[in-house]
Design a protein around this motif. Structure first.
Motif, PDB file in Angstrom:
ATOM      1  N   SER A  11       0.699  -1.194  -0.268  1.00 43.06           N
ATOM      2  CA  SER A  11      -0.061   0.213   0.051  1.00 43.06           C
ATOM      3  C   SER A  11       0.896   1.145  -0.043  1.00 43.06           C
ATOM      4  O   SER A  11       0.261   2.294  -0.188  1.00 43.06           O
ATOM      5  CB  SER A  11      -0.799   0.240   1.059  1.00 43.06           C
ATOM      6  OG  SER A  11      -0.343   0.262   2.451  1.00 43.06           O
ATOM      7  N   VAL A  12       2.106   1.080   0.246  1.00 48.52           N
ATOM      8  CA  VAL A  12       2.934   2.457   0.371  1.00 48.52           C
ATOM      9  C   VAL A  12       3.368   2.914  -1.112  1.00 48.52           C
ATOM     10  O   VAL A  12       3.679   2.395  -1.848  1.00 48.52           O
ATOM     11  CB  VAL A  12       4.194   2.045   0.978  1.00 48.52           C
ATOM     12  CG1 VAL A  12       5.202   3.173   1.123  1.00 48.52           C
ATOM     13  CG2 VAL A  12       4.179   1.283   2.361  1.00 48.52           C
ATOM     14  N   LEU A  13       2.938   4.092  -0.947  1.00 47.76           N
ATOM     15  CA  LEU A  13       2.977   4.870  -2.433  1.00 47.76           C
ATOM     16  C   LEU A  13       4.538   5.160  -2.979  1.00 47.76           C
ATOM     17  O   LEU A  13       4.826   5.160  -3.947  1.00 47.76           O
ATOM     18  CB  LEU A  13       1.983   5.962  -2.632  1.00 47.76           C
ATOM     19  CG  LEU A  13       0.745   5.961  -2.582  1.00 47.76           C
ATOM     20  CD1 LEU A  13      -0.201   7.132  -2.493  1.00 47.76           C
ATOM     21  CD2 LEU A  13       0.290   4.749  -3.887  1.00 47.76           C
ATOM     22  N   ASN A  14       5.260   5.558  -1.812  1.00 51.17           N
ATOM     23  CA  ASN A  14       6.587   6.133  -2.281  1.00 51.17           C
ATOM     24  C   ASN A  14       7.690   4.950  -1.895  1.00 51.17           C
ATOM     25  O   ASN A  14       7.852   4.807  -0.859  1.00 51.17           O
ATOM     26  CB  ASN A  14       7.129   7.442  -1.301  1.00 51.17           C
ATOM     27  CG  ASN A  14       5.899   8.299  -1.587  1.00 51.17           C
ATOM     28  OD1 ASN A  14       5.888   8.843  -2.742  1.00 51.17           O
ATOM     29  ND2 ASN A  14       5.094   8.836  -0.559  1.00 51.17           N
ATOM     30  N   VAL A  15       8.089   4.548  -2.869  1.00 52.33           N
ATOM     31  CA  VAL A  15       9.230   3.534  -2.895  1.00 52.33           C
ATOM     32  C   VAL A  15      10.610   4.114  -3.649  1.00 52.33           C
ATOM     33  O   VAL A  15      10.466   4.396  -4.627  1.00 52.33           O
ATOM     34  CB  VAL A  15       8.981   2.252  -3.491  1.00 52.33           C
ATOM     35  CG1 VAL A  15      10.153   1.213  -3.662  1.00 52.33           C
ATOM     36  CG2 VAL A  15       7.628   1.670  -2.619  1.00 52.33           C
ATOM     37  N   ALA A  59       2.422   7.683   2.083  1.00 56.47           N
ATOM     38  CA  ALA A  59       2.087   9.081   1.785  1.00 56.47           C
ATOM     39  C   ALA A  59       1.222   9.852   2.953  1.00 56.47           C
ATOM     40  O   ALA A  59       1.423  10.884   3.254  1.00 56.47           O
ATOM     41  CB  ALA A  59       1.362   9.271   0.364  1.00 56.47           C
ATOM     42  N   VAL A  60       0.617   9.116   3.793  1.00 56.23           N
ATOM     43  CA  VAL A  60      -0.297   9.581   4.591  1.00 56.23           C
ATOM     44  C   VAL A  60       0.412   9.938   5.762  1.00 56.23           C
ATOM     45  O   VAL A  60       0.199  10.753   6.793  1.00 56.23           O
ATOM     46  CB  VAL A  60      -1.508   8.597   5.265  1.00 56.23           C
ATOM     47  CG1 VAL A  60      -2.315   8.254   4.145  1.00 56.23           C
ATOM     48  CG2 VAL A  60      -0.730   7.270   5.889  1.00 56.23           C
ATOM     49  N   SER A  61       1.794   9.680   5.978  1.00 57.38           N
ATOM     50  CA  SER A  61       2.543   9.938   6.961  1.00 57.38           C
ATOM     51  C   SER A  61       3.064  11.329   6.900  1.00 57.38           C
ATOM     52  O   SER A  61       3.506  12.141   8.052  1.00 57.38           O
ATOM     53  CB  SER A  61       3.830   9.008   7.495  1.00 57.38           C
ATOM     54  OG  SER A  61       4.753   9.037   6.484  1.00 57.38           O
TER      55      SER A  61
END
Lengths: 362, 232
Positions: free
Chosen positions: A294-298, A351-353
């Protein structure tokens, strides 16, 4: 350009600070008792170092060897105090114009109407200070300092006495005047969030001396300075430009040297500069590019350093493109992944962080 | 209503007290500021000196004034020769005695109000380009105004009641130095003067109450103009 090299004894406390900084906003960062306010007082001319010099924009304000010591009213530094300190017997308008009236007409560059509009003070002009909210007081104090036509704005913890919503209100105004009036600011704070959001250059103070000075992300990202910058708050700052808005999902893509970041909607136009602060504990690591995540930034990254620590937590220094990025993981993970310096890894950032508070306008 | 002679006494008393207050105001503000803000060796001595009239018997103060400002006194002779100012046995002497006796009260009130001002307000004003003198005039003085008003009225009230120092220094000369308390004293000493003494005492009461009301009104007004401190 701010060039400071002073020594001053204040009771048992010894202030011995030397640094040079050139930036729109210079942050003076340190815990309480580190000498921030003493330094500011020396800059403003309300206390007198026994040795050294203070030079601001090629103008010598103090030089013990040459016997120069300009009084506070001749230094032209707009001093904004923690609690505003408006003159209680004067209304907002008279407060604002107090300094301006002491400046010859020819030297008035910063226009009252402009400042009143910029800081949203029009509706407050006739009021007395004790009828204002904390945020309003602080805005008036900033306007009053600006209208004295200072060569530099000196802000000593200007948000310290405000609650969180007022803080972000005033922060937004400070960012606006930095962009609008091009007046250099020395911003003193013990809050990492404020420093990283506003400052370009930071001077780290501890026990009365300047431990380090340089670009914010460089100084605040250094693992060896952790005891002074604080563990919990550690993170990295990315200077980015708004690349695109995703209206369907309400996301914004920010571009930086060497990659892109996706964050929740930022209220800025495409092409505008935005500064993002990424907390180290929000960064996870992977050895291979993960799928089904689910993590958008890799972000592909190089591992630069691992802090040798005993406790359960380990700080890892990465480089994404040319930008330093700090990550905080458990010692167990570092061990199981067999992390070592020079290794290629992937930094994962949800992203939500990266919420509203970590994104500022640069 | 006061008779002609009584009216003269009342007017003289008011004149003596008013002149005393007006001329001691500036020095009182100066000493109050110095005592509240400066730190120097001998400060305790200065503080004691200012308070001396409060603790000394008024007769002693009057006697000291006689020695210093009498026609042959150290300052008295000098002032008379150079400026033609004579204190001895004149109403001006009564005003001087009143001013000296009221001085500690005035300094105390003003000093307290100056000490209560946040010094950083003066610092801000300096960094905004105000010179020392301008900051004093535009920030310190207006913020100390409630104390100045209180101090002036305390001193005024003290002056209206001044007896010992006045009678010692300038004696009791009808029409020149005979203020209300002195006149009351004279009538009390005169057989059959009790009724007169009572009348004058009533006027003294009226004047004192008027001064108190004025003080209350002025303090309230200066507080209002200072920033609407409505807490009462």
């Amino acid at each position: 350009m701010i060039d400071v090299d002073i020594e001053q004894r204040l009771g048992r406390f010894e202030l011995k600070v030397a640094f040079r900084a050139e930036a729109p906003i210079v942050g003076l960062f340190g815990r309480s008792g580190s000498g921030k306010t003493s330094l500011v007082n020396a800059l403003a001319g309300t206390s007198r170092p026994h040795r050294g010099h203070i030079v601001i924009n090629a103008e010598t304000l103090f030089d013990s060897e040459r016997g120069i010591d300009l009084p506070p009213d001749k230094r032209r530094l707009g001093y904004v105090f923690q609690d505003g300190l408006l003159f209680p017997h004067l209304d907002v308008e008279s407060n604002l114009l107090y300094g301006l009236r002491r400046v010859p007409a020819a030297a008035r560059v910063i226009d009252p109407a402009h400042v009143i509009q910029l800081l949203g003070l029009k509706s407050l002009l006739g009021r007395l200070p004790d009828k204002l909210s904390g945020g309003e007081k602080q805005r008036v104090a900033i306007g009053r300092a600006l209208l004295a036509q200072p060569r530099l704005l000196l802000m000593d913890e200007p948000l310290a006495s405000l609650d969180v919503p007022r803080q972000s209100e005033v922060l937004r105004y400070i960012e606006q005047l930095r962009d609008d009036l091009h007046i250099p600011i020395v911003y003193v704070s013990h809050a990492v969030g404020e420093i990283t959001r506003l400052a370009d250059t930071v001077v780290l103070l501890a026990d009365g001396s300047a431990l380090a000075s340089g670009p914010v992300d460089e100084v605040m990202g250094r693992i060896d300075l952790r005891p002074h910058t604080g563990r919990y708050e550690s993170g990295s700052v990315f200077e980015t430009v708004v690349a695109a808005h995703d209206l369907v999902y309400g996301l914004t893509t920010l571009r930086f040297e060497g990659g892109e970041l996706i964050v929740p909607n930022v209220e800025a136009l495409v092409g505008e500069r935005v500064r993002v602060r990424i907390r180290a504990r929000d960064v996870a690591l992977a050895l291979a590019r993960p799928a089904g995540l689910s993590v958008l930034n890799v972000l592909p990254a190089t591992l630069v350093a691992i802090a040798a620590e005993e406790g359960p937590i380990v700080d890892v220094q990465l480089k994404v493109g040319q930008l330093p990025l700090a990550a905080r993981i458990t010692r167990r993970s570092a061990h199981e992944l067999a992390l070592r310096e020079g290794q290629q890894v992937y930094a994962l950032i949800k992203a939500v962080s990266l919420d509203r508070r970590s994104v500022g306008y640069a | 209503m006061p008779s002609g002679a009584e009216f003269g006494i009342i007017v003289l008393s008011l004149k003596v007290a008013l002149v005393g207050v007006v001329f001691s105001l500036a020095p009182a503000i100066f000493f109050a500021y110095v005592l509240a803000r400066a730190d120097f060796p001998g400060k305790t001595m200065l503080d004691a000196l200012v308070h001396l009239p409060l603790v000394l018997p008024p007769v002693v103060v009057g006697f000291a004034l006689l020695l210093l400002f009498g026609r042959h006194g150290v300052f008295g002779a000098w002032l008379a020769d150079w400026f033609g100012i004579v204190f001895a046995f004149r109403w001006t002497g009564a005003a001087l005695a009143a001013a000296i006796m009221g001085f500690p009260l005035m300094v105390r009130a003003i000093r307290l109000s100056i000490a209560a001002i946040d010094r950083r307000l003066e610092t801000v004003a300096r960094t905004l380009g105000g010179s020392r003198a301008w900051v004093f005039a535009s920030i310190t003085l207006p913020l100390a105004m409630p104390g100045i008003v209180t101090g002036a009225l305390l001193s005024f009230a003290r002056s209206l009641g001044e007896f010992g120092a006045t009678i010692t220094f300038v004696s009791n000369i009808p029409g020149e130095t005979e203020t209300l308390p002195l006149a009351i004293y004279t009538f009390v000493q005169t057989p059959g003067g009790d009724a007169q003494a009572l009348r004058l005492s009533l006027f003294a009461v009226v004047l004192s109450i008027a001064a108190l009301i004025a003080s209350e009104w002025l303090t309230r007004r200066s507080r209002k103009s200072k920033g609407g401190d409505d807490r009462r």
